[in-house]
Design an enzyme around this catalytic site. Structure first.
Site, mmCIF file in Angstrom:
data_model
loop_
_atom_site.group_PDB
_atom_site.id
_atom_site.type_symbol
_atom_site.label_atom_id
_atom_site.label_comp_id
_atom_site.label_asym_id
_atom_site.label_seq_id
_atom_site.Cartn_x
_atom_site.Cartn_y
_atom_site.Cartn_z
ATOM 1 N N LYS A 53 185.223 53.853 78.896
ATOM 2 C CA LYS A 53 184.889 53.991 77.396
ATOM 3 C C LYS A 53 184.447 55.321 76.991
ATOM 4 O O LYS A 53 185.287 56.153 75.917
ATOM 5 C CB LYS A 53 183.924 52.869 76.963
ATOM 6 C CG LYS A 53 184.838 51.342 77.005
ATOM 7 C CD LYS A 53 183.778 50.330 76.620
ATOM 8 C CE LYS A 53 184.357 48.973 76.990
ATOM 9 N NZ LYS A 53 183.574 47.705 77.034
ATOM 10 N N GLN A 97 177.716 46.113 75.982
ATOM 11 C CA GLN A 97 178.493 45.629 77.056
ATOM 12 C C GLN A 97 177.853 44.426 77.727
ATOM 13 O O GLN A 97 176.951 44.128 77.798
ATOM 14 C CB GLN A 97 178.388 46.782 78.293
ATOM 15 C CG GLN A 97 179.335 46.581 79.464
ATOM 16 C CD GLN A 97 180.788 46.706 79.199
ATOM 17 O OE1 GLN A 97 181.258 47.475 78.416
ATOM 18 N NE2 GLN A 97 181.731 45.554 79.694
ATOM 19 N N ASP A 120 184.121 45.289 68.747
ATOM 20 C CA ASP A 120 184.626 44.505 69.738
ATOM 21 C C ASP A 120 185.307 43.159 68.818
ATOM 22 O O ASP A 120 186.000 42.554 69.494
ATOM 23 C CB ASP A 120 183.512 43.739 70.735
ATOM 24 C CG ASP A 120 183.693 44.524 72.080
ATOM 25 O OD1 ASP A 120 184.559 45.132 72.072
ATOM 26 O OD2 ASP A 120 182.502 44.538 72.736
#
Ligand code: NAP
Length: 288
Positions: A53, A97, A120
């Site tokens: 990322k 994460q 997300d």
């Protein structure tokens, strides 16, 4: 023999377009988008995803901050860090994460991220927006799958789509995105009876279960479009492989995605797209 959609090549193309777009932002808005990624602990797979990322941000010109917290960090400390980032106007996207260590309540953490910074698309309000067809953030993996289908000009409207897997992050949202595009969608799971008879009816088959080479050629009809979301280690070779038995299935499919180099890179690319979208929404540019 099928057409193999390279998620890697499509990602490169999309990233090049985003790089040019982001380069105009300092003049237009005075700054570039800013994504903050929080990694708790030292799980090697999570570390590798977070590195991917950060690399994508660097490539595109998005500002990236990675916050590393020890595995034993308390839930309260993590929540207060998120509250701080929610209040920070220079931050456009926040990603924690997953998975988190077991002493931390994942749902509570996801819910603590402000909806308009939830890159997300896992926040309950973003999930509701997807199901109610309201503006919101669409999760990256399903979004990437739609981009791949579109890139090959796959017609979704009126097609019989079968999704194997009903997770919150892939199976359910991709089913909704296909439904919104007027496919007739069947969702399968571990209790589906006679799965091959269902998958053989698919014109578009999305597989997201997490079992190496589970979908074999006898489960797929000639000409099916097959999207393999799975990321597994081959028990024999230890190499990465998907949920689909790629070689034999590619002999029957019209279009197929490989693992690695398929859905994976598209997920990160769509995360970049989401970060840019959130930035533009904040700047009011989406209304111009
Ligand atoms: P998950 O939460 O682990 O859920 C797996 C789903 O598969 C469940 O709905 C389960 O059914 C179903 N399933 C398991 N065994 C099955 C069987 N024998 N027959 C039919 N259905 C079965 O899944 P996930 O998080 O969506 O992940 C799925 C895979 O995609 C994993 O390999 C993951 O690593 C990969 N993934 C890749 C990306 C990417 O960017 N490439 C992103 C996310 C996930 P039940 O609901 O009945 O238990």
């Amino acid at each position: 023999m099928s057409t193999v959609i390279s998620g890697k090549a499509l990602s490169e193309k999309m990233r090049a377009e985003m790089t040019s777009q982001v380069a105009t932002f300092p003049d237009l808005y005075g700054r570039v988008p800013h994504l903050v990624v929080i990694l708790v602990g030292e799980d090697p797979a999570s570390q590798s995803y977070v590195r991917g990322k950060a690399k994508a941000c660097e490539q595109i010109g998005i500002r990236n901050t990675t916050i590393l917290l020890p595995a034993q960090v308390s839930e309260e400390t993590l929540l207060s860090k998120i509250a701080e980032l929610n209040a920070d106007d220079s931050v456009d996207g926040i990603l924690v994460q997953l998975p988190l260590p077991s002493h931390i309540d994942e749902d509570r953490v996801i819910e603590s991220i402000s909806q308009d910074k939830d890159v997300d698309g896992f926040h309950p309000l973003n999930v509701a927006s997807l199901w109610m067809k309201r503006p919101g953030t669409v999760p990256c993996t399903p979004k990437g799958i739609i981009r791949m289908l579109e890139s090959e000009g796959v017609q979704i409207k009126g097609k019989r789509a079968v999704v194997i897997g009903r997770s919150q992050i892939v199976g359910l949202p991709i089913s909704k995105l296909l439904l919104d595009r007027h496919a007739t969608v069947t969702i399968c799971h571990s209790r589906t009876v006679d799965l091959p008879s269902v998958t053989r009816q698919a014109e578009i088959l999305i597989v997201a279960i997490g079992r190496p080479r589970f979908v074999t050629a006898d489960m797929v009809s000639e000409g099916t479009v097959v999207i393999d979301v799975g990321v597994n280690r081959d028990p024999q070779t230890g190499k990465l492989c998907g949920d689909v038995d790629f070689g034999p299935v590619s002999e029957k499919a019209s279009i197929i995605t490989p693992v690695p180099g398929g859905v994976g890179p598209m997920t990160i690319t769509c995360l970049m797209e989401n970060t840019i979208e959130m930035f533009l929404r904040k700047m009011g540019a989406d209304k111009k």
